[in-house]
Design a protein around this motif. Sequence first.
Motif, PDB file in Angstrom:
ATOM      1  N   LYS A  25       0.827  -1.215   0.000  1.00 22.32           N
ATOM      2  CA  LYS A  25       0.000   0.000   0.000  1.00 22.32           C
ATOM      3  C   LYS A  25       0.861   1.265   0.000  1.00 22.32           C
ATOM      4  O   LYS A  25       0.403   2.340   0.345  1.00 22.32           O
ATOM      5  N   ARG A  26       2.086   1.094  -0.342  1.00 26.90           N
ATOM      6  CA  ARG A  26       3.009   2.217  -0.371  1.00 26.90           C
ATOM      7  C   ARG A  26       2.825   3.023  -1.658  1.00 26.90           C
ATOM      8  O   ARG A  26       2.554   2.454  -2.717  1.00 26.90           O
ATOM      9  N   GLN A  27       2.932   4.352  -1.562  1.00 25.28           N
ATOM     10  CA  GLN A  27       2.826   5.200  -2.738  1.00 25.28           C
ATOM     11  C   GLN A  27       4.215   5.694  -3.155  1.00 25.28           C
ATOM     12  O   GLN A  27       5.033   6.047  -2.304  1.00 25.28           O
ATOM     13  N   TYR A  28       4.432   5.720  -4.449  1.00 28.55           N
ATOM     14  CA  TYR A  28       5.684   6.221  -4.996  1.00 28.55           C
ATOM     15  C   TYR A  28       5.408   7.517  -5.755  1.00 28.55           C
ATOM     16  O   TYR A  28       4.459   7.595  -6.535  1.00 28.55           O
ATOM     17  N   GLY A  29       6.276   8.487  -5.556  1.00 35.36           N
ATOM     18  CA  GLY A  29       6.220   9.713  -6.346  1.00 35.36           C
ATOM     19  C   GLY A  29       7.240   9.634  -7.469  1.00 35.36           C
ATOM     20  O   GLY A  29       8.446   9.716  -7.224  1.00 35.36           O
ATOM     21  N   ILE A  30       6.759   9.457  -8.705  1.00 37.49           N
ATOM     22  CA  ILE A  30       7.664   9.311  -9.850  1.00 37.49           C
ATOM     23  C   ILE A  30       7.774  10.657 -10.555  1.00 37.49           C
ATOM     24  O   ILE A  30       6.754  11.224 -10.977  1.00 37.49           O
ATOM     25  N   PRO A  31       8.963  11.201 -10.673  1.00 36.34           N
ATOM     26  CA  PRO A  31       9.109  12.532 -11.284  1.00 36.34           C
ATOM     27  C   PRO A  31       8.663  12.557 -12.736  1.00 36.34           C
ATOM     28  O   PRO A  31       8.917  11.623 -13.502  1.00 36.34           O
ATOM     29  N   ASN A  32       7.959  13.610 -13.107  1.00 35.98           N
ATOM     30  CA  ASN A  32       7.647  13.884 -14.509  1.00 35.98           C
ATOM     31  C   ASN A  32       8.715  14.844 -15.026  1.00 35.98           C
ATOM     32  O   ASN A  32       8.691  16.036 -14.727  1.00 35.98           O
ATOM     33  N   TYR A  33       9.669  14.307 -15.778  1.00 37.79           N
ATOM     34  CA  TYR A  33      10.831  15.087 -16.172  1.00 37.79           C
ATOM     35  C   TYR A  33      10.518  15.982 -17.363  1.00 37.79           C
ATOM     36  O   TYR A  33       9.688  15.674 -18.217  1.00 37.79           O
ATOM     37  N   MET A  34      11.244  17.092 -17.405  1.00 39.87           N
ATOM     38  CA  MET A  34      11.128  18.031 -18.517  1.00 39.87           C
ATOM     39  C   MET A  34      12.027  17.569 -19.658  1.00 39.87           C
ATOM     40  O   MET A  34      12.375  16.410 -19.757  1.00 39.87           O
ATOM     41  N   THR A  35      12.450  18.501 -20.496  1.00 37.71           N
ATOM     42  CA  THR A  35      13.149  18.145 -21.739  1.00 37.71           C
ATOM     43  C   THR A  35      14.606  17.776 -21.485  1.00 37.71           C
ATOM     44  O   THR A  35      15.243  18.247 -20.552  1.00 37.71           O
ATOM     45  N   GLY A  36      15.140  16.914 -22.369  1.00 36.81           N
ATOM     46  CA  GLY A  36      16.549  16.538 -22.326  1.00 36.81           C
ATOM     47  C   GLY A  36      17.387  17.443 -23.208  1.00 36.81           C
ATOM     48  O   GLY A  36      16.995  18.553 -23.554  1.00 36.81           O
ATOM     49  N   ARG A  37      18.551  16.929 -23.613  1.00 35.76           N
ATOM     50  CA  ARG A  37      19.446  17.707 -24.468  1.00 35.76           C
ATOM     51  C   ARG A  37      18.881  17.767 -25.888  1.00 35.76           C
ATOM     52  O   ARG A  37      18.439  16.764 -26.445  1.00 35.76           O
ATOM     53  N   VAL A  38      18.897  18.968 -26.461  1.00 32.33           N
ATOM     54  CA  VAL A  38      18.351  19.186 -27.803  1.00 32.33           C
ATOM     55  C   VAL A  38      19.324  20.048 -28.595  1.00 32.33           C
ATOM     56  O   VAL A  38      19.888  21.022 -28.060  1.00 32.33           O
ATOM     57  N   PHE A  39      19.532  19.710 -29.877  1.00 36.23           N
ATOM     58  CA  PHE A  39      20.398  20.483 -30.763  1.00 36.23           C
ATOM     59  C   PHE A  39      19.532  21.201 -31.802  1.00 36.23           C
ATOM     60  O   PHE A  39      18.514  20.691 -32.252  1.00 36.23           O
ATOM     61  N   ASN A  40      19.987  22.393 -32.179  1.00 35.87           N
ATOM     62  CA  ASN A  40      19.210  23.193 -33.123  1.00 35.87           C
ATOM     63  C   ASN A  40      20.149  24.011 -34.009  1.00 35.87           C
ATOM     64  O   ASN A  40      21.191  24.498 -33.554  1.00 35.87           O
ATOM     65  N   LEU A  41      19.786  24.150 -35.267  1.00 39.54           N
ATOM     66  CA  LEU A  41      20.471  25.040 -36.210  1.00 39.54           C
ATOM     67  C   LEU A  41      19.539  26.184 -36.562  1.00 39.54           C
ATOM     68  O   LEU A  41      18.325  25.989 -36.680  1.00 39.54           O
ATOM     69  N   LYS A  42      20.097  27.377 -36.764  1.00 39.04           N
ATOM     70  CA  LYS A  42      19.253  28.511 -37.114  1.00 39.04           C
ATOM     71  C   LYS A  42      20.014  29.487 -37.990  1.00 39.04           C
ATOM     72  O   LYS A  42      21.250  29.497 -38.032  1.00 39.04           O
ATOM     73  N   VAL A  43      19.253  30.326 -38.687  1.00 38.22           N
ATOM     74  CA  VAL A  43      19.809  31.389 -39.506  1.00 38.22           C
ATOM     75  C   VAL A  43      18.959  32.636 -39.294  1.00 38.22           C
ATOM     76  O   VAL A  43      17.730  32.571 -39.254  1.00 38.22           O
TER      77      VAL A  43
END
Length: 803
Positions: A781-799
């Motif tokens: 009957k134990r409850q676990y709090g599992i993190p909802n993670y945000m974004t990881g590493r992301v690469f982007n090119l722009k001009v």
Amino acid sequence: MQAQKATIQGVILDENNQPIPGVSVTCEEFYAISNDNGFYKLEVPALKKITVTYTHITFKKYEFTATLANAENFIVNPVLKLNIEQIGVVEVSSSKKKSFIGIQTVSPSIIKNMPSASGGVENLVKSLMGSTSNNELSSQYSVRGGNYDENLVYVNEIEIYRPFLIRSGQQEGLSFLNSDLIQNLDFSAGGFQAKYGDKLSSVLDITYKVPTEFEATLNASFLGAAASVGTLSKNGKLATISGIRYRNNSLFVNSQQTETNYDPVFADFQTYITYKATNKLILNFLGNFSMNQYNYTPLTRQTNFGTIDDPVALLIFYEGQEEDEYLTTFGAFKANYLLNDNVNLKLIGSAYHATEQEYFDILGQYRLGEVNSSIGDEDLGDVEYSEGIGSQLNHARNNLDALIFNLEHKGSFKKEDHLIEWGLKYTHEDIRDRLVEWEVIDSAGFSIRPFFELANDQPYNPYEGPIVPYQNVRATNYTNIDRFSAYGQWSYKTTLASEAELFLNAGVRAHNWTVSGDNITSSTQTVVSPRAQIGLKPNWEKDMIFRLSGGLYYQPPMYRELRDSIGMVIPDVKAQKSIHIVAGNEYSFLLWNRPFKLKSEAYYKHLTDVNTYTLENVRIRYSADNDAVAYAYGLDLQLNGEFVPGTESWISFGYLKTEENINDRGYIARPTDQRLKFGMLFQDYVPNIPDLKMYLNMVYNTGVPGGSPSYADPYIYQTRLSDYRRADMGVSYVLADANKTHEKGHWLHPFKELTLGFEIFNIFENLNSITNTWVRDVYTKRQYGIPNYMTGRVFNLKVNMKL
């Protein structure tokens, strides 16, 4: 020939590159005066030799001679030198005045180059003194213990609204503010003047450009594209600047631990039009159409947590989808009439219409179990033994239609060193809202009933009662709010006998509002908000400014604050009240023979009639009962300067403590209790290759409350989320700009600016959580709090390019 004219315009600066207001620009019988931003515009005869003279009581005279073609638009940005023979004359420049009243100003060029996951102006605001956020996908920010609804945003003195139903940062899409159109950005983190509206925390005051010549920009990257065009008519009377944007957050959403099919369409169009009807009358129009469609189909998710000795994993399989749509139309007209040199009158009318839809049916079936931790095993990381199973079904059919009208008059009267400003505003809000959402939770084959129901000891003994939703909210509201607000304020600047400079401001606001609607008992309330500021610049060898500001601030409730946790509208909700005091200091100095500025502010807020709320991601739900008192105090520091010659960087640090006392149960941390904040924006370039530039944006925030189950009593559970750590970096190479032009015939000659860039978001791939998902172990009957993670590493090119 007499009708043939040309135009001379530009910005007048002092030797410290600060704009100079009040400069007289003359040519024969033609005459102009620079405004608070140093900008001037002068019509002169064409096809003849002329002499233009710039004079100011504090600066040396400047002249130049030229012969201009018919309809030519000639740009001159003179730098005036201080007239050291003038004694006892004090002229408070626009930038100095902003320092006196505690306003932070940021160059638009920094906005354009700063690496930003949300792609908006607000990401820069989050790095400033007093502002924090722990959600890179959201444009929302918290200021000194306040929530997202406590921040004012203006564009050219026109108030901007944010969506009502948004619950997740990845749903937001585009914020209203278009960085390609911005000329000035001013931000105040508290203690602001009476001329600004009725909110508790901050003011973001944006000024859009008035083009002085044709210009066009295009920005493109893997995250979207944006284009803008600025025009100026031949007679110089009509100026327009328009921008269109498209944004796609798929790169960020796909970097999260939940595998999805994600099909967003975030797009908008904005235009700002200026027409000079006469020398005294200027007309403006600001228009915006925004379409944010969010189609989201989650597939699977696996989150590993626990310890090295006892690794645990949550594995979820999803069915269903979410379809959200947020359509916004906004238009505003503004007339600015200069009655004479001392009196300025303004009339502003605006309309805002938003239709919002939030539809989803998502079934999540989970397994909670032991993870294979045997190094070298081909099943490493897989769930081998289930300790808990269950499912969760979420349903929503939420619709909201909001129509808001504003009509406002503003005016100012200036005589010598005195400035009197006033305003009167009427607002009508028509809100139609249908809220239908429920949640059913099943664990190990039995339905979890609401926490306030009679407890049962399943699965050991069967429970024969009916199956009911764990959460169930149903409401339909038709609400009208009519508001009348007014303000008056007086400002004064002078020089004391000690040659110290003194700035004073005092003002008062009044706000009356009436809430009515179907099945609602009409309620009318009125509040009065006095505010004051004092700034002092002593005649010291050290360049320092001291300021003190504060007053009684009210926040009359918007519709969302009137709606309680079960969706009912409570018309007699009171305005939250805050006694706010801010003491600040600004010290300008030279370090390594380069300019630096150290800003510091200490503040205290005492809040009563607090409308408590829960915060989940970016969704705010209020209790709507004014059942608490609260306080907030802290210290903010920011060091600006040229850490690298020719570039501006800053480091900011903040300490905050904010707590609330609900129904006299004692003080606990508020949802925005972000104790420590560290932010840095750093610019650099390669000395031997100065066109190769680097921009680094780093943030560290301690965790906020929010790790407890949403239904939990906050007085029992005060679990905090983990610390928020993030670093984004952008590297760009300049092919063309104002300092790097190319001869005619070169392929780069048409470009005023051309930059190629590479961005790395979340360089160190820190896993930052925004909420927790709570699941049960059926055996214990134990409850676990599992993190909802945000974004990881992301690469982007722009001009980025500008013609």
